[in-house]
Design a protein around this motif. Structure first.
Motif, short mmCIF file in Angstrom:
data_model
loop_
_atom_site.label_atom_id
_atom_site.label_comp_id
_atom_site.label_asym_id
_atom_site.label_seq_id
_atom_site.Cartn_x
_atom_site.Cartn_y
_atom_site.Cartn_z
N ALA A 383 -4.30 -31.48 -12.14
CA ALA A 383 -3.28 -30.96 -13.05
C ALA A 383 -3.10 -31.98 -14.17
O ALA A 383 -2.95 -33.18 -13.89
N LEU A 384 -3.16 -31.51 -15.42
CA LEU A 384 -2.91 -32.38 -16.58
C LEU A 384 -1.51 -32.07 -17.08
O LEU A 384 -1.25 -30.99 -17.60
N ILE A 385 -0.60 -33.04 -16.95
CA ILE A 385 0.80 -32.81 -17.29
C ILE A 385 1.08 -33.40 -18.67
O ILE A 385 0.81 -34.57 -18.93
N ILE A 386 1.60 -32.53 -19.55
CA ILE A 386 1.85 -32.93 -20.93
C ILE A 386 3.30 -32.58 -21.30
O ILE A 386 3.72 -31.44 -21.16
N GLY A 387 4.03 -33.59 -21.73
CA GLY A 387 5.38 -33.41 -22.26
C GLY A 387 5.55 -34.24 -23.52
O GLY A 387 4.57 -34.78 -24.06
N GLU A 388 6.78 -34.40 -23.98
CA GLU A 388 7.02 -35.17 -25.20
C GLU A 388 6.59 -36.63 -25.04
O GLU A 388 6.00 -37.23 -25.94
N ASP A 389 6.88 -37.24 -23.86
CA ASP A 389 6.51 -38.64 -23.62
C ASP A 389 5.00 -38.82 -23.68
O ASP A 389 4.50 -39.80 -24.24
N GLU A 390 4.28 -37.87 -23.11
CA GLU A 390 2.81 -37.96 -23.09
C GLU A 390 2.25 -37.82 -24.51
O GLU A 390 1.29 -38.52 -24.88
N LEU A 391 2.85 -36.96 -25.31
CA LEU A 391 2.37 -36.78 -26.67
C LEU A 391 2.61 -38.05 -27.50
O LEU A 391 1.78 -38.45 -28.32
N GLU A 392 3.77 -38.70 -27.29
CA GLU A 392 4.08 -39.92 -28.03
C GLU A 392 3.16 -41.07 -27.64
O GLU A 392 2.71 -41.85 -28.48
N SER A 393 2.88 -41.19 -26.36
CA SER A 393 2.05 -42.30 -25.87
C SER A 393 0.56 -42.04 -26.02
O SER A 393 -0.24 -42.98 -25.96
N GLY A 394 0.19 -40.76 -26.22
CA GLY A 394 -1.23 -40.43 -26.32
C GLY A 394 -1.94 -40.40 -24.98
O GLY A 394 -3.17 -40.47 -24.93
#
Length: 422
Positions: A383-394
């Motif tokens: 599972a690849l989990i993407i949220g706001e934190d993941e988008l900011e950190s890359g």
């Protein structure tokens, strides 16, 4: 009023189709080892092809074919079996002129017969078959038989019985035919209508009758093996010896005639002896058909082949309790949280698919917990989990759904990570 599926047909749904795909893949692998090449022919042919090849006196031609006229008034028939079409294509496309001989072919496809539906038998059914055309060598007969046996065994079937017979050459068949007429004629009135008609047209097919199989004269009917001339007997002995040399067990049954007119010399069937398989035990049938190529307009070339029903193969696997392996269908499932992440998931999904991964995402606006359940339901590895934190950190949070381990992986490194860890 709801429209339902026609009688004698079936829908093969996701969850079940994977078994069919596995069988097809295994059959193609084995054919590649034996150097058989795939051929695809039309689903319908001119009716005359089946009348001339399968035979006017057969149940298939007389009772079971789906025949219709097209707008030009031509009589066409949905193919009831595969050999005639393959042989027609062989002759029409002059395959006998190819450098590699014999020509070794295999096919998959739907066949159509109007008969009473029952377990494992449908009006539209899928056949797998092979044909080897151009050789009179008895070892090619043994090879064709061994290919069928190899497929069944590699799929896990153990309770198999190979039955073989020789129908002899033209002169042997004529001598046997005369003996059968002499045997049945005095009491032919005791037999069914079909057998009475077959007495003069094709008495060999009386032996294949299901209605009169228990009649006293059936048990005492002349055996074809007693009428084989020296050449036919020698050929049959060579086929048997090749089978023995390959450690393939067989039983000789002189009553085995097959249901099609084009067979001569070697005839065979493979049967299931599994408990609960059903009254009709035949899984596969085939034989030699010298003369058929010439009958459909080609040169005088010999041939041999077999055909098997995928439906009956699946029934045999079920009867023996064989579970076909299920391959992982999905490499990863993207779980996106928040509008930006949901939008980002669209091109990321496309990128992963272009890299060769099977990947999926949520399309139903589910919450995070429901998305995890959806990922598990389809058998995703990661599972690849993407949220706001993941988008900011890359970095995406990647969770192994088998072990539960998870770690952060840069978006640009995801293909390499999934390839190395998968």
């Amino acid at each position: 009023m709801s429209i339902q599926i026609p009688r004698g047909t079936q829908d093969i749904l996701p969850g079940e189709i994977e078994k069919w795909q596995f069988i097809e893949k295994k059959a193609k692998e084995i054919c590649n080892r034996f150097l058989y090449k795939e051929i695809r022919t039309p689903i319908f042919e001119h009716t005359e092809l089946f009348q001339r090849s399968v035979g006017d006196t057969t149940d298939i031609v007389q009772k079971e074919m789906y025949t219709f006229e097209d707008r030009g008034g031509r009589s066409l028939t949905l193919r009831p079996e595969g050999t005639a079409a393959v042989v027609r294509s062989y002759a029409e496309n002059k395959m006998y002129g190819q450098a590699a001989q014999p020509v070794k072919l295999y096919y998959f496809g739907p066949m159509f017969r109007y008969e009473r539906p029952q377990a494992g038998r449908y009006r539209q059914f899928i056949q797998f078959g092979v044909e080897a055309i151009g050789s009179n060598d008895p070892s090619i007969d043994a090879e064709v038989i061994s290919l069928a046996m190899e497929l069944y065994k590699e799929l896990g079937l153990k309770k198999l019985r190979l039955v073989i017979n020789s129908l002899g050459d033209t002169s042997s068949r004529k001598a046997h035919r005369d003996a059968l007429i002499h045997h049945f004629k005095p009491r032919i009135g005791e037999f069914c209508k079909d057998c009475r008609q077959r007495l003069e047209t094709n008495p060999l097919r009386i032996l294949d009758c299901k209605k009169d199989r228990d009649h006293q004269l059936m048990k005492s009917a002349p055996s074809i093996l007693d009428y084989l001339n020296d050449e036919s007997l020698q050929y049959f002995e060579a086929v048997k010896q090749h089978l023995s040399d390959m450690d393939i067990e067989y039983v000789v049954d002189p009553t085995l005639v097959r249901g099609l007119d084009y067979y001569n010399h070697t005839a065979f069937e493979i049967m299931s002896e599994a408990d609960g398989f059903g009254a009709i035990t035949t899984l596969c049938g085939g034989g030699r058909y010298n003369g058929l190529v010439q009958e459909v307009g080609g040169p005088d070339q010999p041939g041999i082949g077999f055909a098997l029903s995928i439906e009956r193969l699946l029934s045999a696997l079920e009867a023996e309790g064989v579970e076909l392996p299920q391959e992982h269908a999905v490499d990863c499932y993207i779980i996106a949280l928040g509008e930006k992440a949901i939008d980002y998931a669209v091109p990321l999904l496309q990128k992963l698919r272009r890299e060769g991964f099977s990947a999926e995402k949520d399309y139903m606006g589910r919450k995070m917990k429901a998305q995890f359940k959806a990922a598990e339901r389809i058998g995703a590895k990661f599972a690849l989990i993407i949220g706001e934190d993941e988008l900011e950190s890359g970095n995406a949070m990647v969770k192994n759904l088998t072990t539960g381990d998870q770690e952060r992986v840069p978006f640009d490194h995801l293909p390499g990570y999934l390839r190395s860890e998968g």
